[in-house]
Structures are given as structure tokens and as C-alpha cells.
Design a protein around this motif. Structure first.
Motif, PDB file in Angstrom:
ATOM      1  N   VAL A 126       0.689  -0.999   0.089  1.00 42.68           N
ATOM      2  CA  VAL A 126      -0.100   0.190   0.132  1.00 42.68           C
ATOM      3  C   VAL A 126       0.923   1.073  -0.050  1.00 42.68           C
ATOM      4  CG1 VAL A 126      -1.871   1.125   1.045  1.00 42.68           C
ATOM      5  CG2 VAL A 126      -1.755  -1.286   1.305  1.00 42.68           C
ATOM      6  N   ASN A 127       0.684   2.085  -0.986  1.00 41.55           N
ATOM      7  CA  ASN A 127       1.600   3.073  -1.230  1.00 41.55           C
ATOM      8  C   ASN A 127       0.813   4.454  -1.154  1.00 41.55           C
ATOM      9  OD1 ASN A 127       3.714   1.374  -2.194  1.00 41.55           O
ATOM     10  ND2 ASN A 127       2.453   1.308  -4.041  1.00 41.55           N
ATOM     11  N   VAL A 128       1.199   5.609  -0.282  1.00 40.15           N
ATOM     12  CA  VAL A 128       0.588   6.743  -0.177  1.00 40.15           C
ATOM     13  C   VAL A 128       1.357   7.702  -1.449  1.00 40.15           C
ATOM     14  CG1 VAL A 128       0.139   9.253   0.833  1.00 40.15           C
ATOM     15  CG2 VAL A 128      -0.149   6.657   2.076  1.00 40.15           C
ATOM     16  N   ILE A 129       0.732   7.677  -2.737  1.00 35.13           N
ATOM     17  CA  ILE A 129       1.381   8.504  -3.942  1.00 35.13           C
ATOM     18  C   ILE A 129       1.433   9.719  -3.782  1.00 35.13           C
ATOM     19  CG2 ILE A 129       1.484   6.211  -5.216  1.00 35.13           C
ATOM     20  CD1 ILE A 129      -1.086   7.463  -6.699  1.00 35.13           C
ATOM     21  N   GLY A 130       0.670  10.427  -2.779  1.00 39.22           N
ATOM     22  CA  GLY A 130       0.565  11.747  -2.810  1.00 39.22           C
ATOM     23  C   GLY A 130      -0.356  12.217  -1.692  1.00 39.22           C
ATOM     24  N   ASN A 131       0.153  13.147  -0.728  1.00 42.45           N
ATOM     25  CA  ASN A 131      -0.572  13.663   0.130  1.00 42.45           C
ATOM     26  C   ASN A 131      -0.556  15.427  -0.067  1.00 42.45           C
ATOM     27  OD1 ASN A 131      -1.691  14.944   2.396  1.00 42.45           O
ATOM     28  ND2 ASN A 131      -0.832  13.395   3.884  1.00 42.45           N
ATOM     29  N   TYR A 132      -1.578  15.855  -0.476  1.00 40.55           N
ATOM     30  CA  TYR A 132      -1.767  17.221  -0.906  1.00 40.55           C
ATOM     31  C   TYR A 132      -2.325  18.052   0.076  1.00 40.55           C
ATOM     32  CZ  TYR A 132      -0.833  14.959  -5.493  1.00 40.55           C
ATOM     33  OH  TYR A 132      -0.257  14.194  -6.272  1.00 40.55           O
ATOM     34  N   ALA A 133      -2.593  17.485   1.387  1.00 37.63           N
ATOM     35  CA  ALA A 133      -3.219  18.337   2.299  1.00 37.63           C
ATOM     36  C   ALA A 133      -2.653  19.636   2.855  1.00 37.63           C
ATOM     37  CB  ALA A 133      -3.451  17.548   3.441  1.00 37.63           C
ATOM     38  N   VAL A 134      -3.190  20.762   3.205  1.00 37.59           N
ATOM     39  CA  VAL A 134      -2.598  21.960   3.654  1.00 37.59           C
ATOM     40  C   VAL A 134      -3.188  22.378   4.944  1.00 37.59           C
ATOM     41  CG1 VAL A 134      -2.126  24.307   2.794  1.00 37.59           C
ATOM     42  CG2 VAL A 134      -2.361  22.338   1.080  1.00 37.59           C
ATOM     43  N   ASN A 135      -2.291  22.757   5.745  1.00 33.75           N
ATOM     44  CA  ASN A 135      -2.735  23.231   7.262  1.00 33.75           C
ATOM     45  C   ASN A 135      -3.697  24.637   6.718  1.00 33.75           C
ATOM     46  OD1 ASN A 135      -1.591  21.713   9.016  1.00 33.75           O
ATOM     47  ND2 ASN A 135       0.298  22.626   8.810  1.00 33.75           N
ATOM     48  N   GLY A 136      -4.807  24.698   7.278  1.00 30.40           N
ATOM     49  CA  GLY A 136      -5.584  25.794   7.241  1.00 30.40           C
ATOM     50  C   GLY A 136      -6.598  25.797   5.844  1.00 30.40           C
ATOM     51  N   ASN A 137      -6.393  24.664   5.105  1.00 33.21           N
ATOM     52  CA  ASN A 137      -6.948  24.634   4.084  1.00 33.21           C
ATOM     53  C   ASN A 137      -8.508  24.771   4.262  1.00 33.21           C
ATOM     54  OD1 ASN A 137      -7.398  24.746   1.168  1.00 33.21           O
ATOM     55  ND2 ASN A 137      -6.850  22.636   0.832  1.00 33.21           N
ATOM     56  N   ARG A 138      -9.369  25.628   3.469  1.00 31.45           N
ATOM     57  CA  ARG A 138     -10.928  25.584   3.446  1.00 31.45           C
ATOM     58  C   ARG A 138     -11.365  25.075   2.101  1.00 31.45           C
ATOM     59  NH1 ARG A 138     -12.132  31.294   6.065  1.00 31.45           N
ATOM     60  NH2 ARG A 138     -10.388  31.327   7.788  1.00 31.45           N
ATOM     61  N   THR A 139     -12.778  25.031   1.890  1.00 31.85           N
ATOM     62  CA  THR A 139     -13.332  24.486   0.901  1.00 31.85           C
ATOM     63  C   THR A 139     -12.984  25.286  -0.677  1.00 31.85           C
ATOM     64  OG1 THR A 139     -15.300  25.750   1.516  1.00 31.85           O
ATOM     65  CG2 THR A 139     -15.236  23.505   2.315  1.00 31.85           C
ATOM     66  N   ASP A 140     -12.612  26.522  -0.292  1.00 34.03           N
ATOM     67  CA  ASP A 140     -12.546  27.503  -1.508  1.00 34.03           C
ATOM     68  C   ASP A 140     -11.234  26.944  -2.201  1.00 34.03           C
ATOM     69  OD1 ASP A 140     -11.275  28.354   0.565  1.00 34.03           O
ATOM     70  OD2 ASP A 140     -11.839  30.678   0.078  1.00 34.03           O
ATOM     71  N   GLY A 141     -10.261  26.695  -1.067  1.00 36.64           N
ATOM     72  CA  GLY A 141      -8.722  26.368  -1.639  1.00 36.64           C
ATOM     73  C   GLY A 141      -8.771  25.133  -2.284  1.00 36.64           C
ATOM     74  N   LEU A 142      -9.372  24.262  -1.491  1.00 30.18           N
ATOM     75  CA  LEU A 142      -9.430  22.746  -2.188  1.00 30.18           C
ATOM     76  C   LEU A 142     -10.100  22.637  -3.621  1.00 30.18           C
ATOM     77  CD1 LEU A 142      -8.741  19.745  -2.151  1.00 30.18           C
ATOM     78  CD2 LEU A 142     -10.768  19.512  -0.713  1.00 30.18           C
ATOM     79  N   LEU A 143     -10.950  23.332  -3.599  1.00 31.63           N
ATOM     80  CA  LEU A 143     -12.015  23.273  -4.857  1.00 31.63           C
ATOM     81  C   LEU A 143     -11.231  24.067  -5.972  1.00 31.63           C
ATOM     82  CD1 LEU A 143     -14.582  22.739  -6.336  1.00 31.63           C
ATOM     83  CD2 LEU A 143     -15.422  25.006  -5.588  1.00 31.63           C
TER      84      LEU A 143
END
Length: 266
Positions: free
Chosen positions: A94-111
Motif C-alpha cells: 500500500v503506497n501513499v502516492i500523494g498527500n496534498y493536504a494543507v494546514n488551514g485549507n478551506r473548501t474554496d482552496g481545495l476546490l
């Protein structure tokens, strides 16, 4: 007289032939009952499905600080714990090929990140599993925005008024994820109230649950998407599962979240 003998011979021959055919048919019928042939639908496919033949599972994670793993001194968060648990369960790599999470991220930033033709959509398209968190910063930043100036306390009713806008973006996020990868299992980790132990903040839990309920309704449109609840994990165990910042889970809290994510993926 001759014609009569000929007629009886013909009739006798036909009767004998019919009897022989009946006996042969009976033999075949008995043989079919004793040794039936497998039906077409019961035959195994020539090639197994792709998910059974693939020797690895690729995970992509995105969202906010919960997917970063903030608050876990080991740095694993729930994402790496899910990786370890899935590997043990499936006996696959099982591989984590990408973790694109960002501290403080909100719905507008992820969208915006999902709509941008960058590496994030490409990574999602390649994943077998997509994990994401989103909404906590929208909800509790909203709370800071609607403080009652006279009492300096949160007004839960105003939090409720502000819910529709980020919920609409969450709907767009889920639709985009399903569009980018209709074959991957997509798991949304629900929001909890980290301030439940503060009496003035307890009423906000009703609106946090309203957010989660709407997330369930949206996810139910997509056969490859699930919502994992977390609100109950922390409601009565905040002291046990929360980090010292009173907002993020600690290692044990992330462990509980990971357990639920894996249960949803089994």
C-alpha cells in the motif's frame, strides 16, 4: 394381401424406431440428471477483475490539517495509519502516492486546487483510494467571524446561517473527485466539534452534525464514495483523543479515525 404385409412392416418399423429413440432420449436425460453440465453463468470468468490482480493499492490524500496529521507527534496522522492497516489486512503493498493536504485549507482552496490542471487531479486519477478531510476550518473560522460583540461568545445560530456557502463548495468538491476518478474508493472523513467540552460551544455540535448529514446526502449520489463519521469519537472523549491545541486529534485520536476509514474500505 401383399400390400397388407407391407403396411404392417412399415408400422412395425416405425414403432420400433420410435421405441429406440425414446430409450436413447431417456438414457441422455438420466445422464444429464446424474452428471449435469455447469450453467453458463456459473462458469468463472477467463480473467479476474483488475482489482484482484493488482498487487498494490495506491492512496492519494487531500484536505486540511487533519490529513496533514497535525497534532500527532509521530507524524503519521490517520493517512499513514490507514496505509499500515490496509497493508496488514490485504497483504498487499500500500503506497501513499500523494498527500496534498494543507494546514488551514478551506473548501474554496481545495476546490480551486481540483479545478487547476496541475499534479493534484493527475494524482487522483491514478489512485485506488482517495482520502480527504474538509470543513473544520470553514465552520470554526465562521464561528470566529460571528462572535457576539456584547458577550464575546459564539452565537451558534449565526454559524447555522453561514453553513450553505461552504456546503455548496463541498458538493462541488465531491462531484469533481467522482468525475476525476469514478473507479477509486473515495472516503470523506466527517467533521467533529473540538470544543464540545466548553459549555458555550456545545450548541455548535448541532450544526456540525448538520454539515455531516449533508455530506452523507451528497456522497450517496456516487457509488464509489463513503462518509466516515467522527463526531461521536470526540464528543465524550475530548480529553483522551485531542491534542493540546484543543482543535486537532492526538495520535490516539488519529488511530481511531484510521480504524473507521479502514472499516469503510473493507
Amino acid at each position: 394381401m401383399k400390400s397388407t404385409r407391407t403396411l404392417w412392416r412399415t408400422v412395425g418399423g416405425a414403432a420400433l424406431l420410435a421405441t429406440l429413440l425414446l430409450i436413447v432420449g431417456l438414457v441422455y436425460a438420466v445422464a444429464d440428471v446424474i452428471n449435469p453440465k455447469p450453467a453458463e453463468w456459473a462458469r468463472p470468468p477467463d480473467t479476474p477483475p483488475a482489482e484482484q490482480t493488482k498487487s498494490s493499492i495506491d492512496i492519494v490524500a487531500l484536505g486540511d490539517s487533519l490529513t496533514v496529521g497535525t497534532g500527532d507527534v509521530t507524524g503519521k496522522g490517520y493517512v499513514q495509519r490507514v496505509r499500515e492497516k490496509l497493508a496488514a489486512l490485504t497483504k498487499k503493498q500500500v503506497n501513499v502516492i500523494g498527500n496534498y493536504a494543507v494546514n488551514g485549507n478551506r473548501t474554496d482552496g481545495l476546490l480551486a486546487a481540483l479545478q487547476n490542471k496541475s499534479g493534484i487531479p493527475y494524482g487522483i486519477e491514478k489512485a485506488d483510494v482517495v482520502l480527504f478531510t474538509m470543513g473544520g476550518n470553514d465552520l470554526f473560522a465562521i464561528g470566529q467571524d460571528v462572535m457576539n460583540s456584547q458577550s464575546e461568545q459564539l452565537d451558534p445560530a449565526m454559524v447555522r446561517v453561514r453553513l450553505p456557502e461552504p456546503l455548496k463548495r463541498l458538493e462541488q468538491i465531491m462531484a469533481k473527485l467522482a468525475e476525476l476518478n469514478p473507479r477509486a474508493k473515495i472516503v470523506y472523513v466527517g467533521v467533529y466539534n473540538p470544543f464540545y467540552d466548553i459549555p458555550d460551544m456545545r450548541p455548535a455540535t448541532v450544526y456540525v452534525q448538520e454539515w455531516n448529514d449533508e455530506a452523507f446526502r451528497i456522497a450517496s449520489r456516487y457509488p464509489n464514495m463513503a462518509v466516515v463519521p467522527t463526531i461521536d469519537l470526540f464528543q465524550l472523549n475530548i480529553g483522551k483523543y485531542m491534542y493540546s491545541d484543543h482543535f486537532h486529534p492526538n495520535g490516539e485520536g488519529y488511530e481511531r479515525i484510521a480504524d473507521r476509514v479502514v472499516q469503510a474500505l473493507e
